[in-house]
Each structure stands twice: as C-alpha cells, then as structure tokens.
Design an enzyme around this catalytic site. Structure first.
Site, PDB file in Angstrom:
ATOM      1  N   HIS A 206      -2.469 -15.890 -29.079  1.00 37.43           N
ATOM      2  CA  HIS A 206      -2.516 -14.559 -28.459  1.00 37.43           C
ATOM      3  C   HIS A 206      -1.549 -13.649 -29.555  1.00 37.43           C
ATOM      4  CE1 HIS A 206       1.452 -16.111 -27.097  1.00 37.43           C
ATOM      5  NE2 HIS A 206       1.743 -14.881 -27.408  1.00 37.43           N
TER       6      HIS A 206
HETATM    7  C1  UD1 Z   1       3.624 -10.024 -25.309  1.00 36.92           C
HETATM    8  C2  UD1 Z   1       5.035 -10.527 -26.418  1.00 36.92           C
HETATM    9  C3  UD1 Z   1       4.970 -11.747 -26.872  1.00 36.92           C
HETATM   10  C4  UD1 Z   1       4.873 -12.881 -25.803  1.00 36.92           C
HETATM   11  C5  UD1 Z   1       3.398 -12.333 -25.080  1.00 36.92           C
HETATM   12  C6  UD1 Z   1       3.562 -13.695 -24.078  1.00 36.92           C
HETATM   13  C7  UD1 Z   1       5.558  -8.095 -27.601  1.00 36.92           C
HETATM   14  C8  UD1 Z   1       5.546  -7.426 -28.839  1.00 36.92           C
HETATM   15  N1  UD1 Z   1       4.994  -9.375 -27.609  1.00 36.92           N
HETATM   16  O1  UD1 Z   1       2.606 -10.020 -26.430  1.00 36.92           O
HETATM   17  O2  UD1 Z   1       6.130 -12.007 -27.838  1.00 36.92           O
HETATM   18  O3  UD1 Z   1       4.502 -14.040 -26.771  1.00 36.92           O
HETATM   19  O4  UD1 Z   1       3.709 -11.162 -24.516  1.00 36.92           O
HETATM   20  O5  UD1 Z   1       2.097 -13.471 -23.285  1.00 36.92           O
HETATM   21  O6  UD1 Z   1       6.480  -7.659 -26.596  1.00 36.92           O
HETATM   22  N2  UD1 Z   1      -3.026  -7.201 -21.460  1.00 36.92           N
HETATM   23  C9  UD1 Z   1      -3.684  -7.179 -20.523  1.00 36.92           C
HETATM   24  N3  UD1 Z   1      -3.169  -7.470 -19.256  1.00 36.92           N
HETATM   25  C10 UD1 Z   1      -1.720  -7.695 -19.091  1.00 36.92           C
HETATM   26  C11 UD1 Z   1      -1.013  -7.631 -20.340  1.00 36.92           C
HETATM   27  C12 UD1 Z   1      -1.675  -7.366 -21.540  1.00 36.92           C
HETATM   28  O7  UD1 Z   1      -5.100  -6.817 -20.401  1.00 36.92           O
HETATM   29  O8  UD1 Z   1      -1.574  -7.963 -18.013  1.00 36.92           O
HETATM   30  C13 UD1 Z   1      -3.838  -6.820 -22.814  1.00 36.92           C
HETATM   31  C14 UD1 Z   1      -3.619  -5.024 -23.137  1.00 36.92           C
HETATM   32  O9  UD1 Z   1      -4.936  -5.212 -23.832  1.00 36.92           O
HETATM   33  C15 UD1 Z   1      -2.540  -5.242 -24.192  1.00 36.92           C
HETATM   34  C16 UD1 Z   1      -2.502  -6.681 -24.814  1.00 36.92           C
HETATM   35  O10 UD1 Z   1      -3.067  -7.576 -23.903  1.00 36.92           O
HETATM   36  O11 UD1 Z   1      -2.617  -4.134 -25.062  1.00 36.92           O
HETATM   37  C17 UD1 Z   1      -1.202  -7.057 -25.605  1.00 36.92           C
HETATM   38  O12 UD1 Z   1      -0.416  -7.088 -24.359  1.00 36.92           O
HETATM   39  P1  UD1 Z   1       1.383  -6.740 -24.788  1.00 36.92           P
HETATM   40  O13 UD1 Z   1       2.100  -6.871 -23.520  1.00 36.92           O
HETATM   41  O14 UD1 Z   1       1.218  -5.418 -25.634  1.00 36.92           O
HETATM   42  O15 UD1 Z   1       1.597  -7.885 -25.966  1.00 36.92           O
HETATM   43  P2  UD1 Z   1       1.204  -9.499 -25.628  1.00 36.92           P
HETATM   44  O16 UD1 Z   1       0.080  -9.764 -26.656  1.00 36.92           O
HETATM   45  O17 UD1 Z   1       0.959  -9.914 -24.414  1.00 36.92           O
END
Ligand code: UD1
Length: 355
Positions: A206
C-alpha cells in the site's frame, strides 16, 4: 485529579497501537482518556472492524476528514483538532506512529501549548521522499515525551539532540498482538481463506512509492508470481492499491481479497510460509510471530528485524523477491527478543503519571 489525556487516531495502525493503551488508561484511577478519530480511514474494513475486534472505546470526537491530498487532509485535521483541544483542554495529547493524523495531532497541540506524547518515536527510514518520514521527524521534534520501541530509535533521537523524556518502553503493537492471539481461532481463519498452515504466502502492498508507479507495482506482481511457484499468495488489497491494480496482469495463484482486520491478519501472518509486505507494522508483527518477512521496500525503519536475518529488503525487483522467498523457505535464524515484552502500555502510563 487524574491526568486528562486525549489520544488522536485516524489510520489502521493507530487503532492497533492504541487499543492496549486505551485498556490501560481505562483500568487506572490516576489517568483518564478519550479518543479522537480524524476519519483518515473510514471504510468499514479500514476502521470499524478494528474498533470492534480490539474492543476500542467509541471515539469522543470524530472529525470525518476523509481522503485528500496531504495538505488538504492534514489541514482539515488541524482545524478540527484545534476546536476539540480548546473544548476539552486536555493535560496532554497522545499520538502514535507516522501518519498524517499523527502529525496533525502533534502540530495542533504544540501550537496551543498542550504537551504531546509521541508513541513509536525515533523511527527513521532516512528517506525524506516518504510522507511518513516527514511526519515522524516533525512529530518527534514537537513532542515532550518520546516513547521508543527499542534502543536504536532512542539513539536516533539523541543524535538529533532530543535527550529529555526519551524512554524505551517497547512496542504497543506487541501488547496488541498478544491480546489478539488470545482471541483468534487460527484454524477457522485458515479454513475460511482456503489455505493450509505453512503452505501459502501473505502479501500486502500500500505504500505510495509502490502503488503510484505502475511499473513498480507490475514488478511486485511479477515477484509475487515467482513466489506462486512454491505456494499460492493471499493478497488483501488496500483501497489505495485496488484501483491501481486494474489494468495490470494479476498472476494466477495470487488471490486478491478485501482488506482484513487485525485478527485475520495475525492468524494468516502467523501461519504463512513467509509474508511479503511494504507495511511497517506488519514487519514487527511477523517477526514476533516467527514468520520470515520479505519487505518490498528499499529501506526499513525496523532495521533490527533485518539484522536478525528474519526480514529481507528486496525493493520491487522480482529477482530479489524470488531469491528472498527461496532463502526464507530454506533458512532459520536465532530469534532474539525485539521491541519489548508486551507491557509497553503500562510503562507509558507510568511515565506519564509520574512526570
Ligand atoms: C496511511 C498512512 C500510512 C499507513 C497507512 C496504513 C499517511 C501519509 N500514510 O496510508 O503511513 O501505513 O495509512 O493503512 O498518513 N481509502 C479508502 N478508504 C479508506 C481509507 C483510504 O478508500 O478508509 C483510499 C482513498 O482513495 C485514499 C487512499 O486510500 O485516498 C489513501 O489513503 P490515506 O489515508 O491517504 O493513506 P494510506 O495509503 O492509507
């Protein structure tokens, strides 16, 4: 008067980290606490399943910030947290790890003059292109209490001039793992996923550095394909990764599934022949579970797991992944204790209430 704390969580690893701390705080009379959920993770499998399985208390405040660019997401958290902190007036704020929620929790508190306790302080990948590295460096330097999982992290902080209130307490994820493993039915989980003990791999991907570059993601898939020569691969896909996989060739033998909760993840990680991942937390959990780990990144903050021989860094190179899988199936190494003994929560609270 008991010490009044607020703990900010928002992303999956923080739910796992905070569960034992919330239990410890609830059990004591010298400290009280409530959770603030930023809403960074919001899907059922990314958030609520962790609250249910880990028996976390309902958050007292939910900011519902959702997804966005780093600036938009962090900015929305700062605005929401300012209001919560001014209403609640805690004695201190607790923040975990290295996500955007971690940074916002610390920055908003520090600007309001509220002391911050950073749990999982001092980790460094030395790669400033990672958003997590920026988050953890800034958070460490804003914090009053720095709780480290091991001596390497404490040394990193001292090298940056942070010497006061640096405490090596072990890792809360260890506390959580011990709790989860007491509740999980491993055989039933393996049956549900259709895999046999020691005869499958678990894979997770991820990190932005791996998902946002289609060439790199395809290379990782080629590495997984090479692993399937030995055993099938169970691949729970993070919502960030899932759409980026569309249009890429998914090898036969790699089974994409929905994101899984902590209980399923630990049951599968404990019984896999090896785990292939770019997660931070999973590298430690897999070590404690005595399963070999293959970390599909160029560097790791959890360097001790590599030094013991249980974790191998491969980047996204399929040949390196293949070689690491073969070594993992072949080799066994001594297994020294790393990152504490499962009592990190008690140590953290003891330090907070006595300082
Ligand atoms: C975040 C953390 C990372 C951690 C990870 C655990 C930051 C910069 N990164 O990364 O350190 O290892 O969480 O999982 O804070 N999305 C959904 N549903 C959700 C959450 C996210 O669809 O419930 C999708 C969205 O398209 C979003 C993308 O995932 O834009 C990324 O989510 P985000 O929370 O920005 O970063 P992670 O990759 O989850």
């Amino acid at each position: 008067m008991p010490l009044k704390t607020l703990t900010v969580v928002g992303a999956r690893p923080e739910f796992v980290q905070t569960a034992p701390l919330a239990r410890e705080i609830t059990a004591r009379k010298d400290i009280v606490g409530a959770l603030v959920h930023t809403g960074q993770h919001y899907d059922y499998e990314m958030s609520q399943v962790f609250f249910s399985q880990l028996e976390l208390p309902e958050p007292a405040h939910h900011l519902n910030v959702g997804s966005g660019s780093h600036g938009v997401q962090t900015g929305a958290m700062l605005a929401g947290l300012d209001d919560v902190y001014l209403t609640e007036r805690p004695d201190l704020v607790i923040t975990h790890g290295d996500t955007n929620s971690t940074l916002a929790a610390a920055l908003s508190a520090a600007k309001l003059g509220i002391p911050v306790a950073h749990v999982e302080a001092g980790l460094r990948s030395w790669n400033r292109t990672m958003p997590e590295e920026l988050n953890r460096v800034v958070t460490d330097h804003l914090s009053t209490w720095l709780f480290c999982p091991g001596e390497v992290a404490a040394d990193n902080l001292r090298a940056e001039g942070l010497r006061n209130c640096v405490h090596v307490v072990g890792d809360l994820m260890r506390d959580s793992l011990l709790w989860t493993m007491r509740t999980v039915d491993v055989a039933q989980t393996l049956e549900r996923f259709g895999v046999a003990p020691g005869r499958f791999f678990l894979a997770t991907v991820h990190r932005a550095e791996n998902t946002d570059d289609a060439g790199r993601l395809q290379s990782i898939l080629e590495g997984l394909r090479r692993a399937t020569i030995h055993y099938p691969v169970v691949f729970p896909a993070h919502p960030r990764t899932r759409p980026l996989l569309e249009g890429l060739d998914m090898p036969t033998g790699v089974r994409l599934v929905e994101p899984i909760g902590h209980a399923d993840a630990m049951a599968l990680a404990g019984e896999a022949a090896a785990v292939l991942t770019d997660s931070g937390g999973l590298q430690k959990e897999v070590y404690w579970l005595k399963t070999p780990c293959i970390t599909m990144r160029n560097e790791t903050e959890w360097i001790e797991t590599v030094e013991t021989g249980w974790n191998r860094l491969t980047g996204a190179d399929p040949l390196a992944i293949e070689a690491a899988v073969e070594a993992a199936l072949r080799e066994r190494h001594p297994h020294p204790e790393l990152y504490g003994d499962g009592n990190a929560a008690r140590r953290i609270v003891d330090h907070l209430v006595t300082s």
